[in-house]
Design a protein around this motif. Structure first.
Motif, PDB file in Angstrom:
ATOM      1  N   LEU A 660       0.842  -1.185   0.000  1.00 51.12           N
ATOM      2  CA  LEU A 660       0.000   0.000   0.000  1.00 51.12           C
ATOM      3  C   LEU A 660       0.882   1.241   0.000  1.00 51.12           C
ATOM      4  O   LEU A 660       1.998   1.231   0.523  1.00 51.12           O
ATOM      5  N   HIS A 661       0.353   2.316  -0.574  1.00 50.85           N
ATOM      6  CA  HIS A 661       1.087   3.573  -0.658  1.00 50.85           C
ATOM      7  C   HIS A 661       0.392   4.626   0.199  1.00 50.85           C
ATOM      8  O   HIS A 661      -0.830   4.754   0.174  1.00 50.85           O
ATOM      9  N   ASN A 662       1.178   5.403   0.935  1.00 45.65           N
ATOM     10  CA  ASN A 662       0.634   6.488   1.737  1.00 45.65           C
ATOM     11  C   ASN A 662       0.198   7.640   0.853  1.00 45.65           C
ATOM     12  O   ASN A 662       0.737   7.842  -0.251  1.00 45.65           O
ATOM     13  N   CYS A 663      -0.770   8.393   1.350  1.00 45.35           N
ATOM     14  CA  CYS A 663      -1.122   9.657   0.709  1.00 45.35           C
ATOM     15  C   CYS A 663       0.122  10.538   0.722  1.00 45.35           C
ATOM     16  O   CYS A 663       0.765  10.706   1.767  1.00 45.35           O
ATOM     17  N   THR A 664       0.472  11.089  -0.409  1.00 45.19           N
ATOM     18  CA  THR A 664       1.725  11.840  -0.513  1.00 45.19           C
ATOM     19  C   THR A 664       1.707  13.123   0.298  1.00 45.19           C
ATOM     20  O   THR A 664       2.759  13.723   0.528  1.00 45.19           O
ATOM     21  N   ARG A 665       0.527  13.545   0.775  1.00 47.61           N
ATOM     22  CA  ARG A 665       0.454  14.794   1.528  1.00 47.61           C
ATOM     23  C   ARG A 665       0.368  14.563   3.037  1.00 47.61           C
ATOM     24  O   ARG A 665       1.202  15.017   3.806  1.00 47.61           O
ATOM     25  N   CYS A 666      -0.675  13.803   3.465  1.00 49.64           N
ATOM     26  CA  CYS A 666      -0.881  13.634   4.904  1.00 49.64           C
ATOM     27  C   CYS A 666      -0.163  12.417   5.474  1.00 49.64           C
ATOM     28  O   CYS A 666      -0.023  12.288   6.686  1.00 49.64           O
ATOM     29  N   LYS A 667       0.246  11.485   4.620  1.00 47.26           N
ATOM     30  CA  LYS A 667       0.964  10.277   5.049  1.00 47.26           C
ATOM     31  C   LYS A 667       0.139   9.386   5.973  1.00 47.26           C
ATOM     32  O   LYS A 667       0.682   8.538   6.669  1.00 47.26           O
ATOM     33  N   LEU A 668      -1.185   9.561   5.973  1.00 45.52           N
ATOM     34  CA  LEU A 668      -2.039   8.792   6.880  1.00 45.52           C
ATOM     35  C   LEU A 668      -2.934   7.806   6.146  1.00 45.52           C
ATOM     36  O   LEU A 668      -3.194   6.711   6.641  1.00 45.52           O
ATOM     37  N   VAL A 669      -3.420   8.171   4.984  1.00 54.10           N
ATOM     38  CA  VAL A 669      -4.360   7.341   4.238  1.00 54.10           C
ATOM     39  C   VAL A 669      -3.582   6.450   3.272  1.00 54.10           C
ATOM     40  O   VAL A 669      -2.583   6.875   2.692  1.00 54.10           O
ATOM     41  N   LYS A 684     -13.092  13.431  -2.075  1.00 53.17           N
ATOM     42  CA  LYS A 684     -13.607  13.256  -0.717  1.00 53.17           C
ATOM     43  C   LYS A 684     -12.505  13.433   0.334  1.00 53.17           C
ATOM     44  O   LYS A 684     -12.737  13.975   1.402  1.00 53.17           O
ATOM     45  N   HIS A 685     -11.314  12.961  -0.002  1.00 53.96           N
ATOM     46  CA  HIS A 685     -10.231  12.987   0.982  1.00 53.96           C
ATOM     47  C   HIS A 685      -9.661  14.391   1.184  1.00 53.96           C
ATOM     48  O   HIS A 685      -9.166  14.709   2.275  1.00 53.96           O
ATOM     49  N   LYS A 686      -9.742  15.251   0.181  1.00 53.79           N
ATOM     50  CA  LYS A 686      -9.086  16.563   0.283  1.00 53.79           C
ATOM     51  C   LYS A 686      -9.680  17.429   1.393  1.00 53.79           C
ATOM     52  O   LYS A 686      -9.012  18.335   1.903  1.00 53.79           O
ATOM     53  N   GLN A 687     -10.932  17.153   1.782  1.00 51.25           N
ATOM     54  CA  GLN A 687     -11.536  17.926   2.864  1.00 51.25           C
ATOM     55  C   GLN A 687     -10.891  17.634   4.214  1.00 51.25           C
ATOM     56  O   GLN A 687     -10.983  18.447   5.137  1.00 51.25           O
ATOM     57  N   HIS A 688     -10.262  16.455   4.340  1.00 56.42           N
ATOM     58  CA  HIS A 688      -9.663  16.058   5.620  1.00 56.42           C
ATOM     59  C   HIS A 688      -8.149  15.931   5.531  1.00 56.42           C
ATOM     60  O   HIS A 688      -7.495  15.726   6.560  1.00 56.42           O
ATOM     61  N   CYS A 689      -7.600  16.050   4.340  1.00 56.40           N
ATOM     62  CA  CYS A 689      -6.164  15.844   4.146  1.00 56.40           C
ATOM     63  C   CYS A 689      -5.407  17.090   4.599  1.00 56.40           C
ATOM     64  O   CYS A 689      -5.669  18.201   4.126  1.00 56.40           O
ATOM     65  N   LYS A 690      -4.483  16.903   5.516  1.00 53.64           N
ATOM     66  CA  LYS A 690      -3.668  18.011   6.005  1.00 53.64           C
ATOM     67  C   LYS A 690      -2.214  17.561   6.081  1.00 53.64           C
ATOM     68  O   LYS A 690      -1.912  16.487   6.608  1.00 53.64           O
ATOM     69  N   SER A 691      -1.358  18.380   5.571  1.00 52.91           N
ATOM     70  CA  SER A 691       0.058  18.054   5.598  1.00 52.91           C
ATOM     71  C   SER A 691       0.642  18.349   6.972  1.00 52.91           C
ATOM     72  O   SER A 691       0.388  19.409   7.543  1.00 52.91           O
TER      73      SER A 691
END
Length: 696
Positions: A660-669, A684-691
């Protein structure tokens, strides 16, 4: 389903088969150790991903070096079972050029080691997803053959266990087949009606012989999946050749366990569910002349008079049509779009059933000397809405303009445009229930919260009041039936789902008891209310269901009113068919009453009906809006040394894998890949994605 660890069945006693044959897990450990295949942690699975062909080649050599050795055959299949815990590796195992499936089927045909292969098939198909056509085509006949052999020796405990596993795998295959790629060679599809009917009948026979002695919640889950998903996804008429299966599903509603009753309600609704849209109502001669020329039949007249003719839907719509026609004629004479738009906006607050395809004769004067065209583009009533809205915006009457724009977009099938206009109206006037009603009509996850906010408004028009309750009741019923039927329940989720069920029950009861007798959704509300009532009451109801005779009399009267007012037979909806199936099989399900009484204790411990269910809800039961999805838990794979391998799940598809690959921004998803899944989940994810860097 991929998020839930399947139950690992206990092997048969030692006196059934030789002990050395049952040691296939130990043999699998030896094979892995000898060939340096490490499946005890995620890094080992990553190495298998990297060297997949080499790993398969080693297992092939083990198989070929010991031809006919049952212990080695079972050990190789046990290794394949562990590998299949990773969904992407499972897909590679089932490729057409791979011989893994043939090895598994060869082990299935050996009675003493069949459990190893059935366990592998159970875990491999447990994920659903893209099960190839060839797997379904070759596996289903073999499983049916094994199931028949297991039924021939009902006293053999190992055969009983294998039979239940066969049923589970068949449920996975029949319900996952629509996702399978079809072959291009023109072959017949594997799911033939005769094959499916045979699997259903064998399952019923096995339940009658061994069900009360060897059964748990997972078995019930798989049996219902086989009956419901297999039939609903493959055949037009649900379980047409297996009426006993429908009786079994209905029998769940007579269980003493509330969770089993909810599971049965969800299954019977799912069995008949269809996405066929209902035909919108058209204006009839009866409505146009309601209270003037039309004479109501005595029974209908008595019901509508007792309620109040001026409060009935037919009276309001008839009056609305008269006002709109007069406004159209005036607009033809003076061309005043503002006055016409104001009249239409006021009428839309009284009823949403105005036929916007109204004949253009009210706008076009047939006398060419007076006028040759209406004062707007187009020749239907719906064509004037945007131009009236623009004229009203020029006069700063934005609320009425948004009402017209909302109706125009809805009539033209522009859902986004209708939502945009409704949201603009809410921002401008948060106390206007009309715009909340528009948002609630979507019947999605947001319906409940929009309906709840709309019902908090004051001065709600009657039809908006009824429909806010109706839409909220339908949406709450959908979420409740889905959540309450899960095999694993946690207190927060269970409590929230019960709140949804309670909300649905009380909203539908408001419609049934207080709405006008000619309300257009009364039949659908009655069907849903009866189904919920039967589920909640369960064993407290008699076999002839005389307790709901009053509701059935009301239903018959509502059908007569519907046919008279709308001049067409009542629609044969899917919820009606589900309700009729429950009632027709209620007494037939008594044959399974003892069976469900025995297994009542296998349900989740939280599965209890609250004592205040029938009381009116106090305050906002769903203040948090939609039912949030449970936090994704890793898929756990148990190794023989009793350690757990955690394979985390993709946030888009839900499948568990080691790569699996992490979200390149938040590293959580986590995502299976960045090119496809992460890009599609981004809206959908961009509303909760925070670096993390931005947060610092």
């Amino acid at each position: 389903m991929a998020l839930i660890q399947p139950r690992i069945r206990q092997t048969a006693p030692k006196d059934v088969v030789p002990a050395e044959i049952l040691g296939w897990e130990g043999t699998a450990d030896t094979i892995c150790k000898t060939n340096r295949i490490n499946l005890s942690h995620r890094y080992g699975f990553k190495l298998v991903h990297k060297n997949f062909k080499a790993v398969l080649s080693k297992l092939e050599d083990c198989w070929d070096d010991s031809p006919g050795d049952l212990k080695v055959m079972a050990g190789v299949v046990a290794v394949l079972r562990r590998i299949a815990g990773d969904v992407h590796l499972r897909d590679k195992l089932f490729e057409e050029d791979c011989s893994c499936l043939q090895k598994v089927l060869a082990v299935v045909r050996e009675p003493t080691i069949a459990g190893a292969a059935l366990g592998m098939l159970h875990d491999a198909t447990h994920h659903h997803g893209n099960i190839p056509y060839q797997v379904v085509f070759e596996t289903v006949p073999v499983l049916i053959e094994v199931l028949e052999k297991c039924l021939a020796s009902p006293s053999n405990k190992m055969d009983v266990e294998n039979a239940f596993t066969c049923i589970s795998v068949l449920a996975h295959l029949f319900s996952a087949f629509p996702c399978s790629p079809r072959p291009t060679c023109g072959c017949e599809p594997p799911v033939q009606p005769a094959m499916y009917d045979k699997a259903v009948q064998l399952t019923l026979d096995h339940m009658e012989v061994n069900g009360q002695l060897h059964f748990d919640w997972w078995d019930l889950h798989h049996i219902l999946c086989l009956f419901v998903l297999g039939s609903a996804r493959h055949f037009k008429e649900p379980l047409a050749q297996s009426p006993d299966a429908i009786a079994f599903i209905v029998a769940c509603l007579r269980s003493s366990c509330f969770a089993i009753r909810c599971r049965g309600m969800h299954s019977i609704v799912q069995l008949y569910y269809t996405l066929t849209p209902q035909v919108p109502h058209q204006t009839t001669h009866t409505i146009e002349n309601f209270g003037l020329e039309t004479e109501l039949p005595p029974k209908i007249s008595e019901a509508m008079t007792r309620y109040g003719l001026d409060k009935c839907v037919s009276y309001a719509l008839s009056k609305l049509l008269g006002v709109v026609k007069e406004a159209a004629i005036e607009c033809r004479k003076d061309g005043d779009l503002i006055k016409l738009g104001k009249t239409l906006a006021e009428q839309f607050l009284l009823s949403d059933m105005l036929p916007c395809g109204l004949v253009c004769a009210y706008f076009v004067n047939e006398d060419p000397v007076v006028s040759t065209s209406p004062p707007f583009t187009g020749r239907r009533l719906v064509d004037c809405l945007p131009e009236c809205a623009r004229a009203m915006r020029a006069q700063n009457d934005h609320d009425a303009a948004d009402i017209l724009d909302t109706h125009y977009c809805a009539r033209m099938g522009n859902r986004k445009g209708a939502d945009h206009a409704a949201l603009a109206g809410i921002l401008r006037d948060p106390g206007n229930p009309f715009f909340y009603w528009v948002m609630a009509r979507k019947l999605d996850a947001s319906t409940i919260i929009w309906a709840e906010k709309g019902l908090e408004c004051t001065d709600i028009p009657p039809y908006i009041f009824w429909e806010l309750h109706y839409y909220r009741g339908c949406a709450a019923m959908t979420f409740a039936t889905g959540q309450l039927s899960h095999a694993l329940q946690y207190s927060p989720i269970w409590d929230k789902a019960i709140a949804y069920l309670k909300t649905a029950f009380h909203d539908l009861r408001i419609i049934v008891e207080r709405a006008p007798p000619d309300y257009q959704y009364m039949l659908d509300a009655l069907d849903r209310y009866i189904i919920l009532g039967l589920t909640v009451a369960g064993l407290d109801l008699s076999s002839d269901l005389h307790e709901i005779s009053g509701l059935l009399d009301q239903y018959q009267l509502t059908e007569e009113i519907y046919e008279f007012i709308w001049e067409q037979p009542p629609p044969d909806t899917w919820i009606k068919r589900a309700r009729l199936a429950i009632m027709a099989n209620w007494d037939k399900g008594a044959r399974w009453e003892t069976f469900f009484a025995v297994i009542a204790d296998v349900a989740p411990h939280e599965a209890k009906l609250p004592e205040d269910f029938y009381a009116d809800p106090v305050g906002k039961t769903l203040a948090n809006g939609e039912l949030t999805r449970a936090t994704r838990t890793p898929y756990l794979i148990w190794t023989p040394n009793k350690k757990q391998v955690r394979l985390y799940s993709c946030s888009w598809c839900g499948y568990s894998t080691a790569v699996l690959h992490n979200c390149t921004r938040c590293k959580l998803v986590l995502y299976c890949n960045k090119d496809w899944y992460q890009r599609h989940d981004w809206p959908k994810h961009k509303q909760h994605c925070k670096s993390p860097v931005i947060e610092v």
